[in-house]
Design an enzyme around this catalytic site. Structure first.
Site, PDB file in Angstrom:
ATOM      1  N   SER A 185      18.962 -17.422 -58.761  1.00  0.00           N
ATOM      2  CA  SER A 185      17.703 -16.834 -59.246  1.00  0.00           C
ATOM      3  C   SER A 185      16.558 -17.382 -58.429  1.00  0.00           C
ATOM      4  CB  SER A 185      17.489 -17.173 -60.718  1.00  0.00           C
ATOM      5  OG  SER A 185      16.174 -16.824 -61.130  1.00  0.00           O
ATOM      6  N   TYR A 188      16.698 -23.244 -68.085  1.00  0.00           N
ATOM      7  CA  TYR A 188      17.209 -22.194 -67.210  1.00  0.00           C
ATOM      8  C   TYR A 188      16.866 -22.484 -65.753  1.00  0.00           C
ATOM      9  CZ  TYR A 188      17.918 -17.516 -65.238  1.00  0.00           C
ATOM     10  OH  TYR A 188      18.336 -16.451 -64.471  1.00  0.00           O
TER      11      TYR A 188
END
Length: 702
Positions: A579, A592
């Site tokens: 990501s 995250y």
């Protein structure tokens, strides 16, 4: 309705009645029924035809036209577009210009001058075999039971005695124009016969109607099969009796799963191959027998068999219970076997080749036999490997039958070579489409039942790979499997329920891949989830879940896949879907974002370690892929919307506007990035990060 024991009677009177008056439709109906039973003929094997009167489009006169399976077709799936239609009189007139058996191949081009339907398929080499027989409907089949008699040492006499002279006999000869003339001569010398046995090859039967031909074919095959059954074990034990006892079914599967990647590595020395494993009773009876070492080197008899299985199989020198945990030790033990096989095949080629023979092809075995465990087949794709295994099973049936009533005989090696390296076969191979970029590759994409994972798996499958679909949700996985089979076919996919935090499930998924396809080449660590909370609201449970799925999951899957890839010894690709959050700091993202950063650095570490094994490890960094993604479940969308001061509905536009390209990112964009790494153009790249985020300056890696 007739009753048969050894073949399936499938004729439906209602269906046939609806086709009355359309002989071509009845030909297709009969063909599909015959081709649906592997005991009657294999995929791509055999040929069927019908002759009828039609209007000549040039003269308007009634002319006799033969419709016949075209080149490269399969009677089990045959459609009208797969048929060739020829003027019968023109085809027979070619005898006037036929220059003899040494000029066989030139006749094939002349078939084109006999075409009646210009949109029909190219005629096959079998065309004159049907054209010189007068019957309206003809079946040329490769039934195991008939070939067992045709390949027996005294098959001609057995045929004469079994059918009281009502089945003729033509000695082995390569298919072509001359064989068609021989069939005609056999009929002229034996008026009233109901069929002809071709030595070592197959069976011709016929009838005045589609139904009569169908029934005649079944009757002859049934008679052959019943005769063989009555003789099994009568003269001596089947295949000389059992030498090796099989492992239990589960143990066979486990042993095969461990060994398949090693065998695949050897068989992929020239190009990546896909595997198939079979351990049914017919296979085990043969590979466990005393006669295996005598019969296997003889090879197969029917041309269709050895064209797909090679001149002979490789028999492994492993004990059925061999410890396969040390892949390098097993490779060292098997290497001399494969070297010997390659040398045997090279000698076969050099001894038998002609001045104009095509170059030698892949020297590795197609069929590998492991007594006590099963049979492996390796070929350019799953369907070809599966069909090769089916053909060798048919060859086993033939050997069993021949040995029961006489003595099995295979084709002389020169005759086999003349078929395998026939210039017409080479031309057929050259006409085949070029392999796709991922042909021969096996891909496991975690979390591939939906969202980004499904898009990646679809991209890989569309580029020729076989895929192992997996997901924690069995219902979602079943739906994805059905979708993939509908688009790519049953040979392109297998499935496994997989939780990436569960090491046992990971091992089972890779074992399933090994059994289904032979191993794995591409791993995409895509499975994930997201939790967006402030540091105060973030719980330890949230933290553990994120790190278990994203970091530990990537570690465990990579670890297990590395063992398989190293066992294969042909390199591989590991792609980690990370990501932009691995590089960009933002609010409400401690768990995250840091887990993604750990994924990114773990990728670098793995790239540095695995390069020596030619295993490439690369990263794709998406951002804001909303379409069909599970990542937006569980409050993530609400959390991000709150962090950015927008509504959930405004998130896609918000994410697009903050990028340099002002683009919404879709699952297909991520799939294309994964293909860029695996499609062959970046084989010398590892440790790289490819951003697919529309352009987020803060996420630039340099």
């Amino acid at each position: 309705m007739k009753t048969y024991k050894h073949v399936n009677y499938l004729w439906d009177e209602q269906k046939a009645k609806s086709l009355e008056g359309d002989e071509v439709a009845l030909l297709l109906y009969r063909s599909n029924l015959l081709g649906s039973d592997l005991r009657i003929t294999n995929y791509g094997g055999g040929n069927t035809s019908c002759k009828l009167l039609d209007k000549d489009p040039l003269t308007g006169a009634a002319v006799e036209v033969m419709w016949i399976k075209g080149s490269g077709g399969d009677i089990g799936t045959l459609k009208k577009s797969g048929l060739a239609a020829l003027y019968v009189d023109r085809l027979r007139d070619l005898e006037k210009v036929y220059r003899g058996i040494e000029h066989e191949d030139e006749m094939v081009e002349l078939f084109n001058h006999c075409i009646f339907d210009l949109s029909s398929k190219a005629p096959s080499i079998d065309t004159p075999l049907h054209g010189f027989l007068p019957f309206k409907h003809i079946d040329h089949l490769h039934p195991d039971a008939a070939i067992a008699i045709a390949a027996a040492k005294d098959g001609k006499q057995i045929t004469q005695d079994l059918f009281n002279g009502t089945i003729g006999w033509v000695d082995w000869q390569k298919p072509g124009f001359d064989l068609g003339l021989q069939l005609r001569d056999c009929l002229d010398q034996n008026p009233g016969i109901r069929g002809i046995m071709l030595g070592s090859h197959g069976l011709f039967t016929w009838g005045d109607t589609a139904y009569e031909s169908y029934l005649n074919s079944l009757d002859v095959i049934e008679t052959c099969a019943e005769y063989l059954e009555q003789n099994y074990g009568k003269k001596r034990p089947v295949f000389g009796g059992q030498k090796v006892e099989s492992l239990a079914a589960d143990d066979r599967k486990q042993q095969a799963a461990k060994l398949a990647p090693i065998l695949r590595g050897f068989c992929s020395s020239e190009r990546h191959m896909i595997g198939h494993f079979a351990d049914d009773d017919k296979v085990l009876e043969y590979i466990n027998s005393n006669d295996l070492e005598r019969l296997a080197p003889l090879g197969t008899s029917c041309p269709d068999h050895f064209l797909r299985t090679k001149i002979q199989p490789l028999i492994l020198n492993l004990d059925k219970g061999e410890d396969l945990s040390d892949a390098e030790a097993i490779k060292a033990k098997l290497l001399p076997l494969f070297e010997d096989y390659r040398e045997m095949y090279t000698n076969y080629y050099e001894t038998c080749k002609h001045d104009n023979s095509p170059a030698i092809r892949d020297k590795n075995p197609v069929i590998i036999l492991y007594p006590g465990v099963g049979m492996f087949a390796f070929a350019k794709d799953k369907q070809t490997a599966r069909v090769a295994a089916e053909f060798y099973t048919n060859a086993i049936n033939v050997m069993k039958g021949s040995e029961a009533v006489s003595e099995y005989t295979s084709l002389p090696r020169q005759e086999a070579f003349n078929i395998e390296y026939w210039l017409l076969e080479e031309a057929k191979l050259q006409r085949m489409p070029k392999p796709k970029a991922l042909s021969g590759k096996i891909a496991l994409v975690t979390g591939s039942a939906g969202g980004i994972g499904k898009a990646i798996a679809k991209k890989f499958a569309s580029e020729g790979a076989v895929v192992i679909l997996n997901d924690m949700n069995a219902e979602r996985l079943a739906s994805a499997e059905e979708e993939f089979i509908g688009v790519f076919g049953k040979d392109a996919v297998t499935t496994a329920v997989l939780d990436v935090t569960n090491e046992e499930q990971i091992v089972k998924a890779l074992d399933k891949s090994a059994l289904a396809f032979g191993g794995v080449d591409i791993i995409v660590n895509n499975a994930g989830l997201s939790i967006s909370k402030t540091i105060e609201d973030h719980t330890q449970k949230d933290w553990d879940l994120l790190y278990d799925v994203l970091v530990k999951g990537q570690f465990l899957v990579t670890q297990a896949a590395t063992r398989t890839m190293k066992a294969q010894g042909v390199g591989g690709d590991i792609i980690n879907i990370v990501s932009k959050n691995a590089l960009v700091s933002g609010p409400n993202n401690a768990g995250y974002g840091s887990a993604k950063a750990a994924q990114l650095h773990l990728s670098r570490l793995n790239a540095a370690e695995l390069g020596a094994a030619s295993i490439r490890v690369n990263v794709v960094n998406p951002d804001a892929v909303i379409s069909d993604s599970n990542i937006w479940a569980g409050g993530w969308a609400e959390g991000r919307a709150k962090a950015y001061g927008v509504t959930v509905e405004e998130l896609p536009a918000y994410y697009a506007k903050r990028t340099l390209l002002n683009e919404i990112i879709l699952p297909d964009d991520i799939a294309n990035a994964c293909f860029a790494f695996t499609g062959g153009l970046l084989n010398k790249s590892t440790g790289n990060v490819l951003n697919v985020d529309g352009g987020v300056a803060m996420a630039f890696t340099r």
